[in-house]
Design a protein around this motif. Sequence first.
Motif, PDB file in Angstrom:
ATOM      1  N   SER A 151       0.825  -1.218   0.000  1.00 16.31           N
ATOM      2  CA  SER A 151       0.000   0.000   0.000  1.00 16.31           C
ATOM      3  C   SER A 151       0.856   1.265   0.000  1.00 16.31           C
ATOM      4  O   SER A 151       0.496   2.264  -0.617  1.00 16.31           O
ATOM      5  CB  SER A 151      -0.929   0.009   1.212  1.00 16.31           C
ATOM      6  OG  SER A 151      -0.176   0.010   2.420  1.00 16.31           O
ATOM      7  N   HIS A 152       1.998   1.233   0.709  1.00 14.71           N
ATOM      8  CA  HIS A 152       2.915   2.380   0.754  1.00 14.71           C
ATOM      9  C   HIS A 152       4.191   1.949   1.461  1.00 14.71           C
ATOM     10  O   HIS A 152       4.294   0.816   1.942  1.00 14.71           O
ATOM     11  CB  HIS A 152       2.277   3.605   1.413  1.00 14.71           C
ATOM     12  CG  HIS A 152       1.867   3.432   2.855  1.00 14.71           C
ATOM     13  ND1 HIS A 152       0.918   2.521   3.274  1.00 14.71           N
ATOM     14  CD2 HIS A 152       2.292   4.065   3.987  1.00 14.71           C
ATOM     15  CE1 HIS A 152       0.755   2.621   4.583  1.00 14.71           C
ATOM     16  NE2 HIS A 152       1.599   3.537   5.038  1.00 14.71           N
ATOM     17  N   GLU A 153       5.173   2.862   1.511  1.00 13.08           N
ATOM     18  CA  GLU A 153       6.519   2.462   1.910  1.00 13.08           C
ATOM     19  C   GLU A 153       6.805   2.560   3.412  1.00 13.08           C
ATOM     20  O   GLU A 153       7.928   2.296   3.838  1.00 13.08           O
ATOM     21  CB  GLU A 153       7.559   3.287   1.138  1.00 13.08           C
ATOM     22  CG  GLU A 153       7.710   4.753   1.565  1.00 13.08           C
ATOM     23  CD  GLU A 153       6.694   5.674   0.898  1.00 13.08           C
ATOM     24  OE1 GLU A 153       5.696   5.176   0.358  1.00 13.08           O
ATOM     25  OE2 GLU A 153       6.912   6.899   0.940  1.00 13.08           O
ATOM     26  N   SER A 212       7.354   1.745   7.241  1.00  8.88           N
ATOM     27  CA  SER A 212       7.963   0.511   7.724  1.00  8.88           C
ATOM     28  C   SER A 212       6.944  -0.506   8.248  1.00  8.88           C
ATOM     29  O   SER A 212       7.127  -1.716   8.080  1.00  8.88           O
ATOM     30  CB  SER A 212       8.993   0.817   8.816  1.00  8.88           C
ATOM     31  OG  SER A 212       8.361   1.494   9.880  1.00  8.88           O
ATOM     32  N   ASP A 213       5.840  -0.022   8.850  1.00  7.93           N
ATOM     33  CA  ASP A 213       4.873  -0.984   9.396  1.00  7.93           C
ATOM     34  C   ASP A 213       4.124  -1.729   8.290  1.00  7.93           C
ATOM     35  O   ASP A 213       3.394  -2.678   8.570  1.00  7.93           O
ATOM     36  CB  ASP A 213       3.882  -0.298  10.362  1.00  7.93           C
ATOM     37  CG  ASP A 213       3.120   0.858   9.739  1.00  7.93           C
ATOM     38  OD1 ASP A 213       3.697   1.569   8.902  1.00  7.93           O
ATOM     39  OD2 ASP A 213       1.941   1.062  10.104  1.00  7.93           O
ATOM     40  N   HIS A 214       4.317  -1.318   7.047  1.00  8.45           N
ATOM     41  CA  HIS A 214       3.648  -1.991   5.925  1.00  8.45           C
ATOM     42  C   HIS A 214       4.619  -2.691   4.993  1.00  8.45           C
ATOM     43  O   HIS A 214       4.184  -3.366   4.057  1.00  8.45           O
ATOM     44  CB  HIS A 214       2.796  -0.985   5.135  1.00  8.45           C
ATOM     45  CG  HIS A 214       1.674  -0.446   5.954  1.00  8.45           C
ATOM     46  ND1 HIS A 214       0.403  -0.957   5.895  1.00  8.45           N
ATOM     47  CD2 HIS A 214       1.665   0.516   6.907  1.00  8.45           C
ATOM     48  CE1 HIS A 214      -0.364  -0.305   6.767  1.00  8.45           C
ATOM     49  NE2 HIS A 214       0.385   0.591   7.392  1.00  8.45           N
ATOM     50  N   ILE A 215       5.917  -2.526   5.212  1.00  5.81           N
ATOM     51  CA  ILE A 215       6.858  -3.081   4.243  1.00  5.81           C
ATOM     52  C   ILE A 215       7.925  -3.972   4.882  1.00  5.81           C
ATOM     53  O   ILE A 215       8.492  -4.845   4.223  1.00  5.81           O
ATOM     54  CB  ILE A 215       7.487  -1.928   3.412  1.00  5.81           C
ATOM     55  CG1 ILE A 215       7.784  -2.400   1.994  1.00  5.81           C
ATOM     56  CG2 ILE A 215       8.710  -1.328   4.083  1.00  5.81           C
ATOM     57  CD1 ILE A 215       7.874  -1.297   0.989  1.00  5.81           C
ATOM     58  N   THR A 227      -6.765   1.588   5.196  1.00  2.00           N
ATOM     59  CA  THR A 227      -5.997   2.020   6.378  1.00  2.00           C
ATOM     60  C   THR A 227      -5.028   3.122   5.973  1.00  2.00           C
ATOM     61  O   THR A 227      -4.788   3.349   4.790  1.00  2.00           O
ATOM     62  CB  THR A 227      -5.187   0.878   7.020  1.00  2.00           C
ATOM     63  OG1 THR A 227      -4.095   0.524   6.162  1.00  2.00           O
ATOM     64  CG2 THR A 227      -6.048  -0.341   7.292  1.00  2.00           C
ATOM     65  N   ASP A 228      -4.442   3.786   6.967  1.00  2.09           N
ATOM     66  CA  ASP A 228      -3.470   4.867   6.736  1.00  2.09           C
ATOM     67  C   ASP A 228      -4.072   5.943   5.829  1.00  2.09           C
ATOM     68  O   ASP A 228      -3.616   6.182   4.713  1.00  2.09           O
ATOM     69  CB  ASP A 228      -2.166   4.305   6.145  1.00  2.09           C
ATOM     70  CG  ASP A 228      -1.501   3.318   7.079  1.00  2.09           C
ATOM     71  OD1 ASP A 228      -0.524   3.683   7.746  1.00  2.09           O
ATOM     72  OD2 ASP A 228      -2.017   2.187   7.178  1.00  2.09           O
ATOM     73  N   ILE A 229      -5.127   6.548   6.331  1.00  2.00           N
ATOM     74  CA  ILE A 229      -5.830   7.590   5.580  1.00  2.00           C
ATOM     75  C   ILE A 229      -5.867   8.849   6.456  1.00  2.00           C
ATOM     76  O   ILE A 229      -6.367   8.809   7.579  1.00  2.00           O
ATOM     77  CB  ILE A 229      -7.286   7.165   5.287  1.00  2.00           C
ATOM     78  CG1 ILE A 229      -7.317   5.829   4.538  1.00  2.00           C
ATOM     79  CG2 ILE A 229      -8.008   8.238   4.498  1.00  2.00           C
ATOM     80  CD1 ILE A 229      -8.723   5.263   4.417  1.00  2.00           C
ATOM     81  N   GLY A 232      -2.207  11.963   7.820  1.00  2.00           N
ATOM     82  CA  GLY A 232      -1.723  10.961   8.774  1.00  2.00           C
ATOM     83  C   GLY A 232      -2.720   9.820   8.875  1.00  2.00           C
ATOM     84  O   GLY A 232      -2.757   8.956   7.997  1.00  2.00           O
ATOM     85  N   HIS A 233      -3.518   9.870   9.945  1.00  2.00           N
ATOM     86  CA  HIS A 233      -4.426   8.744  10.196  1.00  2.00           C
ATOM     87  C   HIS A 233      -5.845   9.222  10.521  1.00  2.00           C
ATOM     88  O   HIS A 233      -6.043  10.368  10.935  1.00  2.00           O
ATOM     89  CB  HIS A 233      -3.884   7.912  11.358  1.00  2.00           C
ATOM     90  CG  HIS A 233      -2.590   7.236  11.029  1.00  2.00           C
ATOM     91  ND1 HIS A 233      -2.522   6.085  10.291  1.00  2.00           N
ATOM     92  CD2 HIS A 233      -1.298   7.571  11.321  1.00  2.00           C
ATOM     93  CE1 HIS A 233      -1.254   5.723  10.135  1.00  2.00           C
ATOM     94  NE2 HIS A 233      -0.484   6.605  10.749  1.00  2.00           N
ATOM     95  N   LEU A 234      -6.792   8.305  10.393  1.00  2.00           N
ATOM     96  CA  LEU A 234      -8.192   8.607  10.721  1.00  2.00           C
ATOM     97  C   LEU A 234      -8.422   8.443  12.221  1.00  2.00           C
ATOM     98  O   LEU A 234      -8.047   7.423  12.799  1.00  2.00           O
ATOM     99  CB  LEU A 234      -9.137   7.646  10.004  1.00  2.00           C
ATOM    100  CG  LEU A 234      -9.480   7.866   8.538  1.00  2.00           C
ATOM    101  CD1 LEU A 234     -10.581   6.884   8.130  1.00  2.00           C
ATOM    102  CD2 LEU A 234      -9.885   9.289   8.235  1.00  2.00           C
ATOM    103  N   SER A 283      -9.462  -1.320  12.298  1.00  2.00           N
ATOM    104  CA  SER A 283      -8.075  -1.772  12.293  1.00  2.00           C
ATOM    105  C   SER A 283      -7.094  -0.618  12.483  1.00  2.00           C
ATOM    106  O   SER A 283      -7.496   0.540  12.541  1.00  2.00           O
ATOM    107  CB  SER A 283      -7.786  -2.461  10.954  1.00  2.00           C
ATOM    108  OG  SER A 283      -8.019  -1.549   9.905  1.00  2.00           O
ATOM    109  N   HIS A 284      -5.804  -0.993  12.551  1.00  2.00           N
ATOM    110  CA  HIS A 284      -4.706  -0.023  12.669  1.00  2.00           C
ATOM    111  C   HIS A 284      -4.906   0.895  13.872  1.00  2.00           C
ATOM    112  O   HIS A 284      -4.632   2.092  13.819  1.00  2.00           O
ATOM    113  CB  HIS A 284      -4.576   0.784  11.364  1.00  2.00           C
ATOM    114  CG  HIS A 284      -3.156   1.208  11.045  1.00  2.00           C
ATOM    115  ND1 HIS A 284      -2.371   1.903  11.918  1.00  2.00           N
ATOM    116  CD2 HIS A 284      -2.402   1.039   9.927  1.00  2.00           C
ATOM    117  CE1 HIS A 284      -1.188   2.147  11.368  1.00  2.00           C
ATOM    118  NE2 HIS A 284      -1.179   1.611  10.151  1.00  2.00           N
ATOM    119  N   LEU A 285      -5.424   0.328  14.986  1.00  2.00           N
ATOM    120  CA  LEU A 285      -5.610   1.114  16.208  1.00  2.00           C
ATOM    121  C   LEU A 285      -4.252   1.438  16.822  1.00  2.00           C
ATOM    122  O   LEU A 285      -3.386   0.562  16.932  1.00  2.00           O
ATOM    123  CB  LEU A 285      -6.419   0.317  17.245  1.00  2.00           C
ATOM    124  CG  LEU A 285      -7.943   0.413  17.192  1.00  2.00           C
ATOM    125  CD1 LEU A 285      -8.509  -0.218  15.933  1.00  2.00           C
ATOM    126  CD2 LEU A 285      -8.552  -0.243  18.437  1.00  2.00           C
TER     127      LEU A 285
END
Length: 258
Positions: free
Chosen positions: A29-31, A33-36, A113-115, A161-163, A186-188
């Motif tokens: 989804s993007h670079e 670290s928590d996603h890659i 996520t990550d919106i 950043g985040h919702l 998710s992503h709490l």
Amino acid sequence: MQVFVAAKPKKRMKSLGLSMDTVKAIFVSHEHSDHINGISVLARKYRLPVYITSKTLTHSKLNYRKLQLLPLEAYTPVAIGGLIITAFPKLHDAVDPHSFIVAYGDVKVGVFTDIGAPCEHVIEHMGQCDAAFLEANYDETMLEQGRYPYHLKKRIKGGKGHLSNLQALALFTSCKPAFMSHLVLSHLSQENNCPQLVKDLFMRHADGTDIIVASRFKETPVFTIVHQPVNAHRPRVSEAASTGRQLSLYETPTEHVS
Ligand SMILES: [Zn+2]
Ligand SMILES: [Zn+2]
């Protein structure tokens, strides 16, 4: 469809009685670290193709030696078995961030996520989902009164950043279709949120949708998603499992969808 944004996918799938052999591809989804982190090792070990945009690849620290990298572009659908995965842009402080719609026949599941803020793309897609995996990152008061430094608080709530819980709730209540059967929050944030608080908040506005809060620490159960026409009776999970076209949030197209 296996949706994992957390650590230890192999262990968590095993706990659910699922094998990594059923995973067919990785979509980045993007670079951040928590996603890659961990993708390189996982993809090499299980020989999984990695779909990634060229900008994300350029700006990531992905070790792509011996990886099968495949192009990812917004609104260019990718077929994996019977699933169709479509990426679309989102507001987040990464170089080329995307959310996803995963479709099987007329069943659609959103991965949002990550919106930083709800944009026209996510608003449109939320309105089409039978189930959504939606970020509810922080409680506004907990973030405000918490120990994060000012610059980090500003980044999280600054629009890229985040919702927050309330932003996610507004997106859910204003856009969800009548046929949405499951919402997985998710992503709490571990620091600035509380799973029970999120559950209580969304349960008050569920309006027939099953509310699930994904844990940071353990696997989320498998759910069966069935597309229901508007105004039709929506069966409960146990009832749905025996009828109609099915799509599990944690299944692959080749072995589990019938
Ligand atoms: Zn991120
Ligand atoms: Zn993230």
